[in-house]
Write a protein that holds these residues in place. Structure first.
Motif, PDB file in Angstrom:
ATOM      1  N   LYS A 128     -10.478   1.228  -0.162  1.00  5.97           N
ATOM      2  CA  LYS A 128     -10.333   2.244  -1.220  1.00  5.97           C
ATOM      3  C   LYS A 128     -10.727   3.631  -0.732  1.00  5.97           C
ATOM      4  O   LYS A 128     -10.440   4.626  -1.381  1.00  5.97           O
ATOM      5  N   PRO A 175      -3.808  -4.819  -0.608  1.00  6.49           N
ATOM      6  CA  PRO A 175      -3.967  -5.076  -2.050  1.00  6.49           C
ATOM      7  C   PRO A 175      -3.263  -6.347  -2.556  1.00  6.49           C
ATOM      8  O   PRO A 175      -3.094  -6.504  -3.756  1.00  6.49           O
ATOM      9  N   TYR A 226       1.162   4.052  -3.148  1.00  4.25           N
ATOM     10  CA  TYR A 226       0.816   5.470  -3.001  1.00  4.25           C
ATOM     11  C   TYR A 226       2.028   6.378  -3.187  1.00  4.25           C
ATOM     12  O   TYR A 226       1.920   7.455  -3.758  1.00  4.25           O
ATOM     13  N   THR A 257       0.845  -1.208   0.000  1.00  7.25           N
ATOM     14  CA  THR A 257       0.000   0.000   0.000  1.00  7.25           C
ATOM     15  C   THR A 257       0.876   1.252   0.000  1.00  7.25           C
ATOM     16  O   THR A 257       0.678   2.169  -0.810  1.00  7.25           O
ATOM     17  N   THR A 286       0.085   3.692   6.549  1.00  6.30           N
ATOM     18  CA  THR A 286      -0.231   2.630   5.592  1.00  6.30           C
ATOM     19  C   THR A 286      -1.289   1.715   6.191  1.00  6.30           C
ATOM     20  O   THR A 286      -1.588   1.805   7.391  1.00  6.30           O
ATOM     21  N   THR A 335      -3.925  -2.154   5.387  1.00  9.81           N
ATOM     22  CA  THR A 335      -4.310  -3.328   4.598  1.00  9.81           C
ATOM     23  C   THR A 335      -5.660  -3.800   5.104  1.00  9.81           C
ATOM     24  O   THR A 335      -6.086  -3.412   6.196  1.00  9.81           O
TER      25      THR A 335
END
Lengths: 394, 184
Positions: free
Chosen positions: B155, A202, A156, A152, B115, B117
């Motif tokens: 998202k 992801p 970004y 991630t 960050t 997940t």
């Protein structure tokens, strides 16, 4: 006084779901191959380092179980753990035994039988491989989850896409399809990877290395003994090592593994290789691609690419044979498989065979300078070992 | 589908294991030994007749203030009185000074998302929860805190977003922990 140490024999089992063999039988496959390769007998081995993380498999004192089965008893032995880098840690200890003059011949054997437990149990065990109390207990991170935190951040920061990362899977499956030892011997497409389900967003299933059973063994000898045994010793020129915090929250950056950087720099320095010229110097590398993001970070951490440009290397296919530096021609952890504590020895076995130009033709790197590099990470950058092999002694 | 009827990953894991046990038991009955063929390869496997349950008992004697603090709605860290180093997770000892001269301090409840997940394939012991998002947030004092984020869609998140920390009761276990909430 430090002595030169050579790899004189390697063995590598078929990786995969190995329900056809038990843990000691699986270890024996690669031990027997390594003995054969070195032209040695069990009695010649003076010390055995066994790497096996276990927990998911039935024998807690795996070292003695394996050695008894393999007829290597009452030889001195120990079992080591450095998570997914256990195999490289075992090679490091065997190397030290020989380099220090304690013994002339030592063996490192790695084995993992992950399919002795159901998948949810394995997911649970690997998820606990970080800081159990502070990061697992309440928040239930998984191994893909830890690396997803890096993916991630990388996406970004540098504008990389999920499709880009899938290209690592495509490359490693391409070579895995040409390696008879690989768990997955099938090519995949970016589309297939993109349509695979998320396991830790992801990160998708096809970004991830599988649950693998496998073993690999490496026999090391002093210069004097190596010269008697073989005309083609492969020298261990350098081993770099480092670690990082157990809590991921204590890390400053999520686009690089500091331990990998430090271990790499140490290894380059010991081998007299300029990090900026690594790509020109090293003929072939095996890097720790437990997830596709891990391979991209490895390019940058090892100096193959500048920060943020690792993703360009895979977009431009620069790590295929014929590119700037071929990486993971075995199929990597992604396609060859990742039997946790055997992965390190598996990398050394593969690179020894690469340097001696004895792997399958369509995945053989052209050997020009005679240098190979193994980059083995334990946990999520918790441990790192970088080993440099060479056809020349100095 | 009502909430009660919703199948969790745990239900799936459990029903798979139940089917497996039943198969192995029937094989054991007919063969007299717990041996059965692997569904995929047909290779003979042996089903372990001994079971182990792992559940640890961990000393928190020197950090019990942290847990008492949670119950009072505070997130606490420790600070070395000799060098001012902050510790989160809290530590009893300062390895920098090699002293144990610590004080408890309350940490900020705001920070910036570094960050994150979403865990889709969950460990068995977390398989009764819906997919959860885990993030790492940097506090103004330079400390990072890992926790779940109250959001279902990854998202909708982005590094740099402002986050607020809440002390929450984790259900169904019914104990205090902490969670990040995106600041709208």
């Amino acid at each position: 006084m430090k002595r030169n140490v050579a790899v004189v024999g390697v063995g590598h089992s078929k990786y995969g779901v190995r329900n056809d063999v038990s843990l000691p039988e699986l270890a024996w496959e690669s031990i027997n191959m390594a003995l054969e390769d070195a032209g040695l007998e069990q009695k010649d081995i003076e010390y055995v380092v066994v790497s096996n993380v276990g927990g998911w498999s039935s024998e807690p004192l795996s070292a003695v179980v394996i050695n008894e089965y393999a007829g290597i008893c009452p030889t001195g032995t120990v079992r080591v753990e450095a998570a997914c880098a256990s195999g490289s840690a075992a090679v490091k200890l065997a190397y030290d035994m020989v380099a220090s003059g304690h013994v002339d011949i030592a063996m490192a054997v790695g084995v993992e039988k992950m399919n002795e437990s159901p998948t949810p149990t394995v997911v649970e065990f690997i998820g606990r491989a970080g800081n159990y109390f502070w990061e697992f207990q309440n928040f239930g991170l998984t191994f893909p989850g830890y690396y997803a935190l890096y993916m991630t951040a990388y996406m970004y920061k540098y504008g990389a896409t999920e499709e880009d990362f899938c290209k690592v899977a495509v490359k490693n499956h391409y070579y895995g399809a040409r390696n008879p030892k690989a768990q997955f011997q099938k090519e995949v497409t970016v589309e297939q990877c993109m349509s695979s389900r998320y396991i830790a967003w992801p990160i998708k299933l096809f970004d991830s290395s599988p649950i693998t059973d496998g073993s690999a063994a490496v026999i090391l000898a002093s210069e004097e003994v190596a010269k008697q045994l073989t005309d083609s010793p492969v020298w261990i020129r350098a081993i770099g090592y480092a670690s990082d915090t157990s809590n991921l929250s204590k890390r400053d950056t999520f686009t690089s593994l500091r331990a990998g950087v430090l271990a790499g720099e140490q290894a380059y320095k010991k081998a007299g290789i300029d990090k900026d010229k690594a790509v020109e110097t090293i003929d072939v590398a095996e890097v720790h691609d437990c997830f596709t993001i891990a391979e991209v970070m490895a390019y940058e951490d090892l100096g193959f690419a500048k920060r943020g440009e690792g993703i360009e290397m895979i977009r431009n296919e620069e790590t295929y044979i014929g590119g700037k530096i071929p990486v993971n021609l075995s199929g990597g952890l992604k396609a060859k498989g990742h039997p946790i504590a055997a992965t390190g020895e598996g990398m050394i076995a593969e690179l020894t065979n690469q340097l001696l130009s004895r792997v399958e033709k369509d995945r053989q790197a052209p050997i020009k300078n005679g240098y190979a590099l193994a980059h083995n990470i334990g946990g999520t950058g918790h441990y790192a070992y970088v080993t440099i092999l060479s056809l020349s002694k100095s | 589908m009502s909430r009660e009827e919703k199948k969790t990953l745990k239900d799936m894991y459990d029903s798979q294991m139940k089917q497996f046990f039943e198969f192995v038991e029937s094989m054991k009955k007919s063969l007299g030994v717990p041996m059965f063929p692997d569904m995929k390869s047909g290779k003979a496997l042996y089903f372990d007749q001994r079971e182990i349950t792992l559940r640890f008992i961990i000393s928190v004697e020197n950090i019990k203030e942290f847990f008492n603090g949670l119950a009072e709605g505070k997130l606490l860290g420790t600070k070395c009185k000799d060098c001012n180093q902050l510790y989160f997770p809290p530590q009893k000892d300062c390895p920098r000074c090699r002293t144990s001269n610590m004080e408890w301090i309350e940490l900020s409840k705001e920070g910036e998302l570094l960050t994150f997940t979403q865990i889709n394939v969950k460990p068995y012991s977390f398989s009764h929860y819906d997919d959860y998002i885990v993030g790492i947030v940097r506090l103004p004092e330079g400390i990072n805190v890992t926790a779940w984020i109250r959001e279902n869609d990854p998202k909708k998140l982005k590094p740099g977003m402002k986050m607020r920390l809440e002390i929450v009761k984790r259900e169904p276990e019914n104990y205090y922990t902490y969670e990040w909430v995106p600041v709208a």
